[in-house]
Design a protein around this motif. Structure first.
Motif, PDB file in Angstrom:
ATOM      1  N   ASP A 207      29.335   4.742  29.656  1.00 46.01           N
ATOM      2  CA  ASP A 207      28.320   5.637  29.092  1.00 46.01           C
ATOM      3  C   ASP A 207      28.516   5.840  27.591  1.00 46.01           C
ATOM      4  OD1 ASP A 207      26.800   6.196  31.362  1.00 46.01           O
ATOM      5  OD2 ASP A 207      28.198   7.748  32.029  1.00 46.01           O
TER       6      ASP A 207
ATOM      7  N   ALA B 120      30.015  10.731  31.527  1.00 43.80           N
ATOM      8  CA  ALA B 120      30.261  10.902  32.957  1.00 43.80           C
ATOM      9  C   ALA B 120      31.092   9.758  33.521  1.00 43.80           C
ATOM     10  CB  ALA B 120      28.925  10.994  33.694  1.00 43.80           C
ATOM     11  N   HIS B 121      30.715   8.527  33.182  1.00 51.96           N
ATOM     12  CA  HIS B 121      31.298   7.333  33.807  1.00 51.96           C
ATOM     13  C   HIS B 121      31.796   6.363  32.742  1.00 51.96           C
ATOM     14  CE1 HIS B 121      27.608   8.495  36.265  1.00 51.96           C
ATOM     15  NE2 HIS B 121      28.612   8.820  37.063  1.00 51.96           N
TER      16      HIS B 121
ATOM     17  N   HIS C 218      24.918  12.585  34.912  1.00 57.24           N
ATOM     18  CA  HIS C 218      24.894  12.841  33.465  1.00 57.24           C
ATOM     19  C   HIS C 218      24.424  14.271  33.191  1.00 57.24           C
ATOM     20  CE1 HIS C 218      24.268   8.223  32.693  1.00 57.24           C
ATOM     21  NE2 HIS C 218      25.371   8.501  33.362  1.00 57.24           N
TER      22      HIS C 218
HETATM   23 ZN    ZN Z   1      26.829   7.049  33.688  1.00 57.96          ZN
END
Ligand code: ZN
Length: 225
Positions: free
Chosen positions: A34, A30-31, A129
């Motif tokens: 991660d 997601a980011h 997530h």
């Molecule tokens: Zn994340």
């Protein structure tokens, strides 16, 4: 007297890295950070053993330039290609419409034709997530890639119910994993959080399969012939 476990019997193994040598694998996070936390050691190992490894980071919620620079560094340390799927500027995942997110993942998978896809787990506790995990599920209709989830990723330890089904020996890449995590300085050093828990976690996972360091994966789908 010798106990049964004194003579170690292991199944004939072919490493995960060997399974994907010469092929493309895609890891979705997601980011920024991660993927390094969740399976950085596995990604670096697959790359070292001949796979094309693409790190797909869905979006950068804020501090775009800083976090993009850190993510580029993290990917470089692991030796992997980086794609930020929504790269026009800061964007929170909950602001991306489901059809847009699924469409972007579909498009990426159609283009790369990966032999394996790795994503967040259904037992993650971060809503972003979970949104990414759910958006990855329908991509399985596109082709018959192996499909895995990695351990819930967090900056501070939180209890989770993740139960790995497969373990990857990352002893040769644990240092790259740790180095790639610390590349995200704004998330760790900048917030006074230490990263040592990721090494300890990998060590505990390694104990389960009798190696110094491992990462656990849940297997959602795998083709065995
Ligand atoms: Zn994340």
């Amino acid at each position: 007297m010798k106990r049964a476990c004194d003579t170690e019997v292991r199944p004939a193994t072919r490493s995960l890295a060997a399974r994907y040598a010469g092929q493309t694998v895609l890891a979705i996070g997601a980011h920024p950070d991660d993927l390094e936390i969740g399976l950085g050691g596995t990604l670096a190992k697959m790359k070292r053993h001949g796979a094309r490894v693409v790190m797909g980071v869905v979006s950068i919620p804020k501090d775009f330039d800083t976090r993009l620079a850190e993510q580029k560094k993290g990917a470089e340390i692991l030796g992997c290609e980086l794609r930020v799927l929504f790269d026009e500027g800061p964007r929170r995942i909950e602001d991306i419409k489901t059809y847009e997110l699924v469409g972007k993942l579909d498009q990426t998978i159609a283009e790369l034709n990966p032999a394996a896809v790795f994503t967040h787990s259904s037992s993650d506790f971060h809503n972003d997530h979970l949104l990414v995990y759910q958006a990855c599920l329908p991509t399985q209709r596109l082709s018959h890639f192996d499909f895995y989830s990695y351990h819930p990723t967090n900056c501070r330890p939180v209890p989770t119910q993740f139960h790995p089904r497969a373990y990857v020996d990352i002893t040769e890449t644990i240092d790259a994993k740790m180095h790639s995590i610390t590349a995200h300085a704004s998330q760790f050093g900048g917030r006074n959080l230490d990263t040592e828990m990721y090494r300890e976690h990998a060590h505990a996972q390694g104990r389960i399969i009798g190696v110094p360091y491992a990462e656990g994966l849940d297997v959602l789908r795998m083709l065995l012939t």
